[in-house]
Design a protein around this motif. Structure first.
Motif, PDB file in Angstrom:
ATOM      1  N   GLU A 155       0.156   1.414  -8.428  1.00  0.00           N
ATOM      2  CA  GLU A 155       1.549   1.005  -8.650  1.00  0.00           C
ATOM      3  C   GLU A 155       2.287   2.009  -9.527  1.00  0.00           C
ATOM      4  OE1 GLU A 155       3.546  -3.269  -9.300  1.00  0.00           O
ATOM      5  OE2 GLU A 155       2.374  -2.593 -11.025  1.00  0.00           O
TER       6      GLU A 155
ATOM      7  N   ARG B 132       2.985   5.206  -7.748  1.00  0.00           N
ATOM      8  CA  ARG B 132       4.128   5.070  -6.827  1.00  0.00           C
ATOM      9  C   ARG B 132       5.451   5.161  -7.585  1.00  0.00           C
ATOM     10  NH1 ARG B 132       4.949  -0.209  -2.863  1.00  0.00           N
ATOM     11  NH2 ARG B 132       6.764   0.608  -1.689  1.00  0.00           N
ATOM     12  N   VAL B 133       5.509   4.522  -8.775  1.00  0.00           N
ATOM     13  CA  VAL B 133       6.732   4.591  -9.592  1.00  0.00           C
ATOM     14  C   VAL B 133       6.984   6.018 -10.056  1.00  0.00           C
ATOM     15  CG1 VAL B 133       7.830   3.819 -11.721  1.00  0.00           C
ATOM     16  CG2 VAL B 133       6.548   2.182 -10.333  1.00  0.00           C
TER      17      VAL B 133
ATOM     18  N   LEU C 199       8.501   8.075  -7.341  1.00  0.00           N
ATOM     19  CA  LEU C 199       9.925   7.767  -7.163  1.00  0.00           C
ATOM     20  C   LEU C 199      10.766   8.365  -8.286  1.00  0.00           C
ATOM     21  CD1 LEU C 199       9.784   4.045  -5.941  1.00  0.00           C
ATOM     22  CD2 LEU C 199      10.455   6.057  -4.602  1.00  0.00           C
TER      23      LEU C 199
ATOM     24  N   TYR D  91       7.431  -4.395 -11.547  1.00  0.00           N
ATOM     25  CA  TYR D  91       8.119  -3.548 -10.578  1.00  0.00           C
ATOM     26  C   TYR D  91       8.353  -4.308  -9.288  1.00  0.00           C
ATOM     27  CZ  TYR D  91       6.248  -0.130 -13.858  1.00  0.00           C
ATOM     28  OH  TYR D  91       5.913   0.544 -15.010  1.00  0.00           O
ATOM     29  N   TRP D  92       9.527  -4.111  -8.748  1.00  0.00           N
ATOM     30  CA  TRP D  92       9.886  -4.657  -7.438  1.00  0.00           C
ATOM     31  C   TRP D  92      10.286  -3.481  -6.558  1.00  0.00           C
ATOM     32  CZ3 TRP D  92      14.713  -4.631  -4.865  1.00  0.00           C
ATOM     33  CH2 TRP D  92      14.792  -5.462  -3.736  1.00  0.00           C
ATOM     34  N   PHE D  93       9.567  -3.317  -5.449  1.00  0.00           N
ATOM     35  CA  PHE D  93       9.817  -2.187  -4.568  1.00  0.00           C
ATOM     36  C   PHE D  93      10.669  -2.618  -3.385  1.00  0.00           C
ATOM     37  CE2 PHE D  93       5.976  -1.143  -6.867  1.00  0.00           C
ATOM     38  CZ  PHE D  93       6.182   0.192  -7.206  1.00  0.00           C
ATOM     39  N   ASP D  94      11.616  -1.770  -3.012  1.00  0.00           N
ATOM     40  CA  ASP D  94      12.480  -2.028  -1.858  1.00  0.00           C
ATOM     41  C   ASP D  94      12.280  -0.882  -0.873  1.00  0.00           C
ATOM     42  OD1 ASP D  94      14.420  -3.451  -0.395  1.00  0.00           O
ATOM     43  OD2 ASP D  94      15.981  -2.082  -1.088  1.00  0.00           O
TER      44      ASP D  94
ATOM     45  N   GLU E 227      10.255   2.206   0.895  1.00  0.00           N
ATOM     46  CA  GLU E 227       9.432   3.304   0.405  1.00  0.00           C
ATOM     47  C   GLU E 227      10.155   4.223  -0.566  1.00  0.00           C
ATOM     48  OE1 GLU E 227       6.186   3.656   1.022  1.00  0.00           O
ATOM     49  OE2 GLU E 227       6.351   1.714   2.050  1.00  0.00           O
ATOM     50  N   ASP E 228      11.471   3.985  -0.762  1.00  0.00           N
ATOM     51  CA  ASP E 228      12.232   4.962  -1.536  1.00  0.00           C
ATOM     52  C   ASP E 228      12.989   4.371  -2.721  1.00  0.00           C
ATOM     53  OD1 ASP E 228      14.091   3.528  -0.124  1.00  0.00           O
ATOM     54  OD2 ASP E 228      15.282   5.270   0.486  1.00  0.00           O
TER      55      ASP E 228
ATOM     56  N   CYS F 154      12.826   1.316  -6.221  1.00  0.00           N
ATOM     57  CA  CYS F 154      12.196   0.226  -6.955  1.00  0.00           C
ATOM     58  C   CYS F 154      13.056  -0.141  -8.151  1.00  0.00           C
ATOM     59  CB  CYS F 154      10.773   0.598  -7.413  1.00  0.00           C
ATOM     60  SG  CYS F 154      10.701   1.690  -8.844  1.00  0.00           S
TER      61      CYS F 154
ATOM     62  N   GLY G 226      16.171   5.018  -7.124  1.00  0.00           N
ATOM     63  CA  GLY G 226      16.261   5.252  -5.694  1.00  0.00           C
ATOM     64  C   GLY G 226      17.420   6.182  -5.386  1.00  0.00           C
TER      65      GLY G 226
END
Length: 450
Positions: A4, A7-8, A11, A31-34, A36-37, A39, A57
């Motif tokens: 996680e 991934r942050v 980004l 974290y809340w992801f929207d 692939e690009d 959060c 983003g």
């Protein structure tokens, strides 16, 4: 590094534009992801989700991501606000906003010119160098090794700095965490007589090719100009790498803020030096001041987002944070004790209260005793001395004992109603509480001379 956070970080390296964006990698965030690009990093206070800055983003997706996250918060039964957003967030999304301060911005490639044009800044740098202060950049390996002398020096500096703070430690965007993600940071120490006396830690603002100076700690032994010398080293390092953006972060409640926030700035001075912080940053000659906002969806009342943001900084409970702050810094309590003693002494001296004493001689004896205590307490507040605090605490303990004896033998048999009972209770409990406070505070580390 877990999946996680990896991934942050990826980004952030693509879209981390807000000055505070890197700080979302620190402990305590969800974290809340929207897709692939994008959060959103936030903390949950129990009633609200407080977002650290803007969504991470593409700029063109800010409004869409904010709206989708707002809907997610509503479904989860949470209010929503975005703390420390910059103007482009308000321009991109239909949010209400309120200015909460300003942050200074430099182009480090122009720093040398600013130094040449500022006599006062040159003098501060000269003073520190003349005293023998030396600044150098330190590696992540030095900071991550608990046995390394630099790490030990920074640990000691942080411990002393935390003790000296007027408020209890806070969370959210003001965590003291210079060792997390040390490989991504740039860190500098100021050493004097072989000791670490100041420390600076800068984190990347990837999308702006710049740095945020997140931590700037100065110990009590550091000569004048040490902080400026650290900033000078960081600016020159950034310029050498061709970076075009450096900020020292938010100066809370600075600049054009609402009238009630200006009042809060004045009333909050005993706990936080708002004016001093802004003045220090201004002396470094920033090239611009960016206004920073608290933003929230239009459906929320304006007072709730500020309450929610403060709750996030207080780690979930404003009441617990307030109590911890009071216990951390006894001086305001001693000051309150001294101030309240003035009207109490005046009341004791009134002819209407003569019947509460066995004789006028006893009444005026108490009045004179309390006048002496008042003078002693204000003298203690001007310059804290543990010996004087011990003497006053001992005298007040004797006051409480004699008052209790007088209340039992003289006042209790003559009590005629709730008013008499209340006066007796205050007369006995107040000095007992005050004595306990002074005995506790007399050697409190926050009050000891530096």
């Amino acid at each position: 590094m877990d999946t996680e956070h990896a991934r942050v970080l990826e980004l952030l390296k693509r879209h981390g534009w807000n000055a505070t964006s890197f700080q979302v990698l620190e402990p305590g965030y969800s974290y809340w992801f929207d897709g692939e690009d994008a959060c959103v990093a936030y903390v949950d206070t129990g009633r609200a989700w407080v977002v650290a800055g803007a969504p991470i983003g593409p700029h063109e997706r800010l409004a869409e991501v904010a709206a989708r996250f707002e809907a997610h918060a509503a479904r989860s039964g949470r209010r929503l606000c975005f703390f420390a957003t910059e103007q482009r967030m308000l321009d991109a999304a239909p949010l209400k906003g309120m200015a909460i301060g300003e942050q200074p911005v430099w182009d480090p490639r122009r720093w040398e010119q600013g130094v040449r044009e500022s006599r006062s800044l040159r003098e501060q740098l000269r003073r520190a160098r003349a005293k023998g202060v030396r600044v150098r950049e330190v590696s992540a390996a030095e900071l991550k090794d608990p046995a390394h002398p630099v790490r030990a020096g920074v640990d000691g500096l942080m411990e002393r700095w935390l003790v000296s703070r007027r408020m209890a430690p806070m969370g959210f965007l003001v965590q003291l965490s210079p060792y997390t993600w040390a490989e991504e940071r740039r860190s500098f120490v100021a050493e004097w007589n072989g000791e670490v006396v100041a420390f600076l830690s800068a984190v990347p603002v990837y999308a702006r090719n710049g740095w945020l100076v997140q931590h700037l700690l100065r110990g009590g032994k550091a000569p004048n100009g040490t902080s400026e010398l650290l900033v000078d080293a960081a600016m020159r390092a950034a310029a050498a790498e061709g970076r075009g953006y450096v900020t020292l972060g938010l100066a809370p409640l600075a600049g054009e803020v609402a009238g009630w926030l200006r009042a809060a700035r004045v009333m909050g001075t005993p706990l936080y030096d708002f004016e001093g912080l802004r003045a220090f940053k201004a002396r470094l000659r920033p090239h611009a001041w960016d206004r920073i906002h608290l933003a929230w969806p239009e459906r929320h009342a304006p007072h709730l987002p500020l309450y929610d943001a403060l709750t996030a900084f207080a780690r979930g409970s404003l009441a617990r944070f307030g109590l911890a702050t009071l216990l951390r810094q006894p001086r305001p309590l001693v000051q309150l004790l001294a101030v309240l003693l003035v009207p109490w002494t005046v009341l004791l001296a009134l002819p209407a209260n003569a019947h509460r004493f066995p004789s006028p001689l006893v009444q005026w004896g108490w009045v004179l005793f309390d006048v002496g205590l008042t003078v002693g307490l204000f003298s203690l507040l001007r310059r804290w001395r543990s010996g004087l605090a011990t003497l006053l605490a001992t005298l007040i303990t004797g006051d409480a004992c004699v008052t209790l004896l007088e209340a039992l033998l003289y006042n209790l048999p003559r009590a005629r109603g709730p008013g008499d009972w209340l006066v007796m209770a205050v007369a006995v409990l107040a000095p007992a509480t005050a004595a306990g406070l002074l005995f506790w505070a007399r050697r409190h580390p926050a009050l000891e001379p530096a």
